[in-house]
Motif scaffolding. Structure first.
Motif, mmCIF file in Angstrom:
data_model
loop_
_atom_site.group_PDB
_atom_site.id
_atom_site.type_symbol
_atom_site.label_atom_id
_atom_site.label_comp_id
_atom_site.label_asym_id
_atom_site.label_seq_id
_atom_site.Cartn_x
_atom_site.Cartn_y
_atom_site.Cartn_z
ATOM 1 N N GLU A 1 -5.492 1.132 -3.487
ATOM 2 C CA GLU A 1 -6.636 1.843 -4.071
ATOM 3 C C GLU A 1 -7.521 2.441 -2.973
ATOM 4 O O GLU A 1 -7.885 3.613 -3.009
ATOM 5 C CB GLU A 1 -7.442 0.868 -4.943
ATOM 6 C CG GLU A 1 -8.453 1.534 -5.842
ATOM 7 C CD GLU A 1 -7.830 2.457 -6.891
ATOM 8 O OE1 GLU A 1 -8.480 3.475 -7.209
ATOM 9 O OE2 GLU A 1 -6.709 2.181 -7.374
ATOM 10 N N GLU A 2 -7.854 1.616 -1.975
ATOM 11 C CA GLU A 2 -8.683 2.081 -0.855
ATOM 12 C C GLU A 2 -8.000 3.217 -0.104
ATOM 13 O O GLU A 2 -8.624 4.222 0.219
ATOM 14 C CB GLU A 2 -8.916 0.941 0.148
ATOM 15 C CG GLU A 2 -9.935 -0.088 -0.257
ATOM 16 C CD GLU A 2 -10.019 -1.199 0.797
ATOM 17 O OE1 GLU A 2 -10.766 -1.032 1.772
ATOM 18 O OE2 GLU A 2 -9.294 -2.211 0.646
ATOM 19 N N VAL B 1 -5.461 -2.319 4.336
ATOM 20 C CA VAL B 1 -6.248 -1.811 3.210
ATOM 21 C C VAL B 1 -5.322 -1.771 1.996
ATOM 22 O O VAL B 1 -4.132 -1.542 2.147
ATOM 23 C CB VAL B 1 -6.843 -0.401 3.447
ATOM 24 C CG1 VAL B 1 -7.919 -0.422 4.505
ATOM 25 C CG2 VAL B 1 -5.765 0.611 3.790
ATOM 26 N N ASN C 1 -7.992 6.440 -2.063
ATOM 27 C CA ASN C 1 -9.307 7.076 -2.048
ATOM 28 C C ASN C 1 -9.577 7.779 -0.732
ATOM 29 O O ASN C 1 -10.194 8.846 -0.704
ATOM 30 C CB ASN C 1 -10.408 6.041 -2.325
ATOM 31 C CG ASN C 1 -10.369 5.563 -3.763
ATOM 32 O OD1 ASN C 1 -9.867 6.256 -4.658
ATOM 33 N ND2 ASN C 1 -10.884 4.378 -4.006
ATOM 34 N N THR D 1 0.818 -1.218 0.000
ATOM 35 C CA THR D 1 0.000 0.000 0.000
ATOM 36 C C THR D 1 0.846 1.260 0.000
ATOM 37 O O THR D 1 0.746 2.091 -0.901
ATOM 38 C CB THR D 1 -0.962 -0.005 1.214
ATOM 39 O OG1 THR D 1 -1.755 -1.196 1.160
ATOM 40 C CG2 THR D 1 -1.878 1.209 1.203
#
Length: 94
Positions: free
Chosen positions: A84-85, A81, A88, A21
């Motif tokens: 992408e999450e 997470v 966002n 991430t």
């Protein structure tokens, strides 16, 4: 804003956040709008860790706090997470 990543060396999802991430180019770019900190919770019984747990109400790791420019906690992420999450979440914070 501020992003604080509460992690521990023995925490597998923490390592996944780092590897999958936080290393994502879009996430890195969006993170430039924030002061970013890592809080090492590895020594779970040390006074420093106890103090951080209390101050920020940390139950377990990973916990990532996203704080806006006014100092309000706008998002608390517990667990893994994906990029992408996370992107966002932080791209909507001022």
């Amino acid at each position: 804003g501020v992003i604080i990543d509460f992690y521990a060396d023995w925490c597998i999802p923490c390592k996944e956040l780092d590897a999958l991430t936080f290393s994502d180019p879009k996430v890195i770019e969006a993170s430039k709008n924030f002061y970013t900190f890592k809080a090492d919770m590895t020594k779970s019984l040390s006074p420093e860790v106890e103090e951080l747990k209390e101050k920020y109400n940390i139950i377990g790791v990973p916990t990532v706090l996203v704080i806006d420019s006014k100092g309000n906690e706008v998002k608390r992420i517990t667990g893994f997470v994906n990029a992408e999450e996370f992107y966002n979440i932080i791209s909507n914070v001022n």
